[in-house]
Design an enzyme around this catalytic site. Structure first.
Site, short mmCIF file in Angstrom:
data_model
loop_
_atom_site.label_atom_id
_atom_site.label_comp_id
_atom_site.label_asym_id
_atom_site.label_seq_id
_atom_site.Cartn_x
_atom_site.Cartn_y
_atom_site.Cartn_z
N ASP A 286 0.86 -1.17 0.00
CA ASP A 286 0.00 0.00 0.00
C ASP A 286 0.90 1.23 0.00
OD1 ASP A 286 -1.97 1.78 -0.04
OD2 ASP A 286 -2.83 1.32 1.91
C1 BGC Z 1 -4.75 3.59 0.31
C2 BGC Z 1 -5.13 2.40 -0.55
C3 BGC Z 1 -5.21 2.80 -1.98
C4 BGC Z 1 -3.88 3.43 -2.40
C5 BGC Z 1 -3.82 3.83 -3.85
C6 BGC Z 1 -3.53 4.32 -0.22
O1 BGC Z 1 -3.33 5.50 0.47
O2 BGC Z 1 -4.51 3.16 1.63
O3 BGC Z 1 -6.34 1.86 -0.10
O4 BGC Z 1 -5.52 1.69 -2.78
O5 BGC Z 1 -3.66 4.58 -1.60
O6 BGC Z 1 -4.61 4.90 -4.13
#
Ligand code: BGC
Length: 762
Positions: A286
């Site tokens: 993530d």
């Molecule tokens: C979030 C994820 C998301 C990713 C990409 C992160 O900050 O925790 O859930 O998929 O960003 O946008």
């Protein structure tokens, strides 16, 4: 022809078949990818492991962007949150034509609850308890997203959440592992369709692995500390259900698990995910979680990158850590090129399974993009599904449904608002195309009545906080004082028949980085509500929220309350359908509604206690587990929700009181619609293990069915109980059903239950 396409054709010819991944014949894939990897330099391999964010791309001119330059250098395996087929096409062209091997990019996006047709937030969707509908939501989302170049969605988010202070509760399916697992599997099936063969079937990514929903204090990104018992029995099941449904990828979480960041936790990512559950797709971090490992104090640079890779993480979102540090790590002997090949193979396999080597433009079709977004058909589905997610919490004196006549006042910051209804993660929403609630009401009432409106208040009395409730609706901020706004609302409502107050959270008050300490209505909204109640008119409160909120005061003073979450693009019509009675409300809570923040965490499947206060609590009980100053029970329990009709449960029986080792017993109940209108009921079966080697919850949801009944109609609903349904992870984490006494319970929610007893024999 690109090098990769040439290799692909050669491999197909060798295998003398048109590759069809769904035939489970992975031979051609292995051959093709083995061949490709053998021709890649270390740097090209690391490029494939790099997932670069897409924000800086400019339409029509990708070369000029930083991302374009990175792609052209072969330093990105994919990118994400790029909007539109034109941009993805231009980038794909760069990858194919400017890099030596022409390996196609994978395009990800947070398509969490729809693309341009926006469905209710996942928390709302889970309150429909409608597995088929949720699969359809994912199917339609995949169709729309794929038309615009997206072949990979960062969904489903299945983190169990027992703490509504955590704003990301909005993105998941609530507190229960059984309901959460059903929803997780349905979403994976909906996105991936028939094995990602079609150009509208995209890869799902279950997240955030693992335990992200248990952040201490509900504060996003905070520490998680949990027993293995809780992990395996309550928090892991929805991730596992997604894996069992064939999810193609998994995203690690930001938190630590047993003190080790999830991204670098080999026990989690390899032992549990791959070895115990048999996951064979790829794992992406993530965002910058490799970079954040330094902040967690477990290592930076080459060390952090190696720990993540060695743990079984394959793709690095946004940190650039694999690209920047793994060459050094190989030189220093921290990882081997063979370790890197394992990750590269998994990423390339995903591209292969998606059919990108066969046709890198499979998912990029500007013509489809023009025709297939926000179609009448998709809107109709979104409207129907949204209506199933609303939970009627109170309806004293049958204030609802309203008649489509007379004069109705619609008041509140959500009443004439096209943006916040979409909820968190709705970046492809086009609010100008959507109806506000006001418009939905006016269309429903037509010429037979009048709907008058006043805003009544801003979301929050504190301007600094208000900004975060609804940052995208700046134009909705009203510069008038609270007194002026309330006075206008009271004036507007003075000669109406009924007042509908559209209150609650703007879309950014929940979601990522949106933790709240106070879960009551902000003071300014509460003062508006008091003023509206003081008019003496009947008041219906619509509570918009991305989490369970605290409504103890409202539940005492407001005659009718319906929780409508954030219902998506068709909210205006969907709420009108339910408020005016064309559709009866049928949603049931997938999360307990607390009376007070001080009770949190409050959830239905808690363990039995030595000193319980019990469900018949009438006041403080000394030396019992309760509070001096407030009821310990939730205000509205898990599974709760009213309809405009009444359902009666009768003839609950069980086919035998003894269940043998490989046998089955059937618990059956008759449900009758006792009212005079059609309605849907969600019948819930729970079990309890009365004596186990590890203390088991007072009840555990095991089976549910959503049924539709005409007035007077009855239906038998059954739960086929096998020993598998009684299994839990014991102290040694063995998945076992232990012989002994059990209860089976059935009812309309987790509290109003009828109970029978049976024995699981030795
Ligand atoms: C979030 C994820 C998301 C990713 C990409 C992160 O900050 O925790 O859930 O998929 O960003 O946008």
């Amino acid at each position: 022809m690109t090098e990769s396409k040439r290799l692909f054709i050669a491999a197909c010819l060798l295998a003398s078949v048109v590759p069809a991944f769904a035939e489970k014949d992975t031979k051609e894939m292995d051959m093709f990818i083995g061949n490709l990897i053998s021709r890649m330099t270390l740097h090209e391999k690391l490029g494939q492991l790099n997932l670069h964010p897409g924000e800086d791309i400019v339409t029509g001119n990708p070369q000029a962007s930083n991302l374009g330059a990175i792609v052209a250098k072969g330093e990105a395996g994919g990118t994400f949150n790029i909007m539109g087929a034109e941009k993805t096409k231009a980038l794909q062209k760069l990858a194919l034509e400017k890099t030596r091997l022409g390996i196609p990019l994978i395009f990800g996006m947070d398509v969490i609850h729809g693309y341009q047709t926006v469905f209710p937030i996942p928390l709302g969707l889970s309150c429909s308890w409608d597995v088929a509908a949720v699969e359809k939501v994912a199917r339609i989302s995949a169709k729309e997203a794929s038309a615009a170049g997206v072949c990979w969605t960062f969904s489903p988010m299945v983190d169990i959440a027992r703490d509504p202070r955590w704003g990301r509760m909005a993105e998941g399916c609530g507190e229960d592992p059984c309901l959460g697992s059903a929803m997780a599997a349905a979403m994976v099936k909906g996105y991936q369709g028939d094995g990602m063969k079609g150009n509208d079937e995209i890869m799902a990514c279950v997240k955030h692995f693992a335990l992200y929903g248990a952040a201490e204090g509900g504060r996003d990104y905070n520490t998680v500390d949990m027993s293995r018992q809780s992990m395996y029995n309550y928090y892991f099941p929805p991730y596992k259900a997604a894996v069992d449904a064939g999810v193609g990828s998994v995203m690690t979480s930001f938190n630590t698990v047993d003190g080790i960041p999830a991204t670098a936790n080999r026990w989690l990512v390899t032992d549990v995910l791959r070895n115990q559950w048999g996951f064979d797709g790829f794992v992406v971090t993530d965002y910058e979680s490799i970079y954040e490992m330094a902040k967690h104090g477990v290592g930076k640079g080459a060390k952090a990158a190696s720990l993540a890779l060695k743990a079984g993480t394959d793709m690095d979102m946004s940190s650039h850590a694999f690209l920047d540090h793994l060459e050094t790590a190989v030189k220093e002997g921290k990882v081997t090129e063979a370790d890197i090949d394992v990750a590269v193979r998994r990423v390339l396999e995903a591209k292969y399974k998606l059919g990108l080597f066969q046709d890198p433009y499979k998912y990029i079709d500007p013509e489809r993009e023009k025709k297939e977004l926000y179609t009448e058909e998709n809107r109709k589905s979104a409207r129907e599904i949204a209506a199933k997610t609303f939970v009627l919490l109170k309806n004293e004196g049958n204030v609802l449904p309203l008649q489509k006549k007379g004069k109705i006042a619609l008041i509140g910051p959500m009443a004439d608002n096209r943006r916040d209804i979409c909820g968190t993660w709705s970046m492809m929403a086009v609010p100008s195309k959507y109806k506000s609630l006001l418009q939905g009401f006016r269309d429903a009432v037509g010429n037979s009545g009048e709907v008058v409106y006043a805003k009544g208040c801003n979301f929050h009395e504190d301007r600094k906080v208000d900004r975060w409730f609804s940052p995208y609706s700046a134009s909705l901020k009203d510069e008038r004082t609270e007194e002026e706004l309330i006075a206008e609302a009271v004036e507007v409502a003075k000669d109406v028949d009924v007042i509908v107050a559209a209150l609650g959270e703007g879309m950014q008050a929940s979601g990522e980085s949106a933790s709240r300490c106070e879960l009551t209505l902000p003071e300014t909204q509460k003062r508006l509500l008091e003023a509206l109640l003081a008019t003496g008119k009947p008041v219906v409160m619509l509570n918009f929220s991305g989490r369970a909120t605290v409504m103890d005061w409202e539940s005492e003073h407001v005659p009718a309350i319906m929780n409508v979450w954030h219902g998506g693009s068709e909210t205006g019509d969907a709420i009108a359908d339910v408020v005016f009675g064309d559709v009866a409300p049928s949603g049931k809570l997938s999360v307990s509604m607390p009376r007070s923040v001080g009770q949190i965490p409050v959830y239905y499947n808690h363990l039995p206690l030595g000193r319980p206060a019990g469900n018949d609590w009438k006041g403080f009980q000394v030396f019992r587990s309760n509070y001096i100053d407030k009821d310990h029970r939730p205000l509205y329990p898990f599974g709760y929700g009213l309809s405009y009709t009444e359902f009666e449960y009768s003839d609950f029986n069980i086919s035998s009181t003894e269940l043998s080792d490989n046998g089955e017993i059937i618990a059956t109940v008759t449900v009758t619609n006792k009212g005079d209108r059609k309605g849907d009921e969600i019948v819930q079966f729970y079990t309890r293990d009365l004596e186990a080697s590890v203390s088991q919850p007072v009840k555990t949801l095991k089976h549910f069915e959503r049924i539709s009944l005409m007035p007077g109609e009855s239906r038998k609903v059954s739960f086929h109980i096998t020993p598998d349904d009684l299994k839990f992870y014991d102290y040694n984490l063995e998945y076992v059903a232990e012989p002994g006494e059990f209860l089976v319970m059935v009812g309309p929610d987790s509290e109003r239950l009828s109970t029978l007893r049976f024995t699981l024999k030795e």
